[in-house]
Design a protein around this motif. Sequence first.
Motif, mmCIF file in Angstrom:
data_model
loop_
_atom_site.group_PDB
_atom_site.id
_atom_site.type_symbol
_atom_site.label_atom_id
_atom_site.label_comp_id
_atom_site.label_asym_id
_atom_site.label_seq_id
_atom_site.Cartn_x
_atom_site.Cartn_y
_atom_site.Cartn_z
ATOM 1 N N ALA A 235 0.833 -1.200 0.000
ATOM 2 C CA ALA A 235 0.000 0.000 0.000
ATOM 3 C C ALA A 235 0.871 1.255 0.000
ATOM 4 O O ALA A 235 0.571 2.237 -0.690
ATOM 5 C CB ALA A 235 -0.926 -0.009 1.217
ATOM 6 N N TYR A 236 1.968 1.233 0.768
ATOM 7 C CA TYR A 236 2.878 2.378 0.821
ATOM 8 C C TYR A 236 3.494 2.662 -0.550
ATOM 9 O O TYR A 236 3.536 3.802 -1.015
ATOM 10 C CB TYR A 236 3.975 2.100 1.852
ATOM 11 N N LYS A 237 3.959 1.604 -1.226
ATOM 12 C CA LYS A 237 4.577 1.783 -2.542
ATOM 13 C C LYS A 237 3.558 2.282 -3.566
ATOM 14 O O LYS A 237 3.875 3.121 -4.421
ATOM 15 C CB LYS A 237 5.192 0.464 -3.002
ATOM 16 N N GLU A 238 2.319 1.778 -3.484
ATOM 17 C CA GLU A 238 1.276 2.236 -4.406
ATOM 18 C C GLU A 238 0.965 3.708 -4.192
ATOM 19 O O GLU A 238 0.754 4.456 -5.151
ATOM 20 C CB GLU A 238 0.018 1.380 -4.228
ATOM 21 N N GLU A 239 0.923 4.158 -2.938
ATOM 22 C CA GLU A 239 0.688 5.570 -2.641
ATOM 23 C C GLU A 239 1.829 6.434 -3.166
ATOM 24 O O GLU A 239 1.593 7.514 -3.728
ATOM 25 C CB GLU A 239 0.527 5.770 -1.136
ATOM 26 N N CYS A 240 3.066 5.972 -2.971
ATOM 27 C CA CYS A 240 4.228 6.721 -3.470
ATOM 28 C C CYS A 240 4.177 6.851 -4.993
ATOM 29 O O CYS A 240 4.449 7.919 -5.555
ATOM 30 C CB CYS A 240 5.522 6.037 -3.043
ATOM 31 N N THR A 241 3.835 5.750 -5.674
ATOM 32 C CA THR A 241 3.741 5.757 -7.134
ATOM 33 C C THR A 241 2.655 6.710 -7.600
ATOM 34 O O THR A 241 2.844 7.483 -8.553
ATOM 35 C CB THR A 241 3.456 4.343 -7.660
ATOM 36 N N ALA A 242 1.505 6.685 -6.910
ATOM 37 C CA ALA A 242 0.387 7.558 -7.276
ATOM 38 C C ALA A 242 0.750 9.026 -7.092
ATOM 39 O O ALA A 242 0.434 9.870 -7.933
ATOM 40 C CB ALA A 242 -0.841 7.193 -6.454
ATOM 41 N N ARG A 243 1.409 9.365 -6.010
ATOM 42 C CA ARG A 243 1.794 10.746 -5.751
ATOM 43 C C ARG A 243 2.841 11.226 -6.750
ATOM 44 O O ARG A 243 2.796 12.366 -7.217
ATOM 45 C CB ARG A 243 2.321 10.888 -4.324
ATOM 46 N N PHE A 244 3.785 10.324 -7.096
ATOM 47 C CA PHE A 244 4.803 10.680 -8.065
ATOM 48 C C PHE A 244 4.153 10.939 -9.423
ATOM 49 O O PHE A 244 4.512 11.914 -10.125
ATOM 50 C CB PHE A 244 5.832 9.550 -8.169
ATOM 51 N N SER A 245 3.202 10.088 -9.801
ATOM 52 C CA SER A 245 2.522 10.244 -11.094
ATOM 53 C C SER A 245 1.717 11.528 -11.139
ATOM 54 O O SER A 245 1.689 12.233 -12.161
ATOM 55 C CB SER A 245 1.614 9.031 -11.345
ATOM 56 N N SER A 246 1.042 11.869 -10.037
ATOM 57 C CA SER A 246 0.196 13.070 -10.015
ATOM 58 C C SER A 246 1.019 14.348 -10.061
ATOM 59 O O SER A 246 0.572 15.381 -10.537
ATOM 60 C CB SER A 246 -0.670 13.077 -8.749
ATOM 61 N N ASN A 247 2.277 14.263 -9.586
ATOM 62 C CA ASN A 247 3.153 15.446 -9.597
ATOM 63 C C ASN A 247 3.872 15.625 -10.934
ATOM 64 O O ASN A 247 4.556 16.623 -11.136
ATOM 65 C CB ASN A 247 4.205 15.319 -8.484
ATOM 66 N N ASN A 248 3.703 14.641 -11.808
ATOM 67 C CA ASN A 248 4.358 14.738 -13.119
ATOM 68 C C ASN A 248 3.304 14.785 -14.226
ATOM 69 O O ASN A 248 3.551 14.452 -15.340
ATOM 70 C CB ASN A 248 5.290 13.548 -13.324
#
Length: 248
Positions: A235-248
């Motif tokens: 869940a932590y890695k999925e949240e990190c991936t989602a936040r990274f994608s939304s910032n790019n």
Amino acid sequence: MKNNTSGTWDITRRPLTYNMNELASVAGYPGDQFLTAPFDRASDYLKSLAREHLIHLQTQRNLADDAEIARHRLSIPFCDDMRPSNMLIDLETLQITTILDFEFTNAMPAKFTYDPPWWLLLSGPEVWLKCCVMDEFLALYKPRIEQFLRALEKVESEKVLEVEQPVGLSLSARIRDLWRTGRFWFDYAARKSFDVDVIYWAALHKDSAGIEMLDDKVRTEMEPFTKIKMEQLKAYKEECTARFSSNN
């Protein structure tokens, strides 16, 4: 600790260590889970460290990065932030003139002061072990620990001529023994909440040794607990991936 009118120091509260500061400020460790009373004996302090490691494991979602969890198997005035960057020296004599950053100094088990200096390669062992194997670390560290011990032995031999020495092993002999037996690694891992796993697998793990020492209750809890930690990590890695994608 506080100074009373008799000129002695009293220990009235539990330690505040550098490691505790990092747990609270970086890992989100619940502050109300730190013990508040002073410790009567070294064994009580070591038990509190084991307790801190397990609470840290339970509360930080991305702490366990695989299903093999080490800290269930790893069950002083002393400053745990003592290192060259906190010292000033005289450039002509190379003598230490000032020691800085004593805010995390506590009364700790005396044996911690006998451990080999962790800072001889400037960065701690865990930094090296994350990027190289143990043999490579030892190839770098052994010449430095021998150089340090030769200098210490020289000072000790000079002091023998000046004052009567206490009975027992010298400091250099104690350090050599802790390095030779590997006890240094246990003590170091006990004080480093973020680095228990890398130190355990590199220096303390012996095949499956440790599992048989766990009681039945802990063994029963291991499988569901490991499942929870792996779900938290996912869940932590999925949240990190989602936040990274939304910032790019």
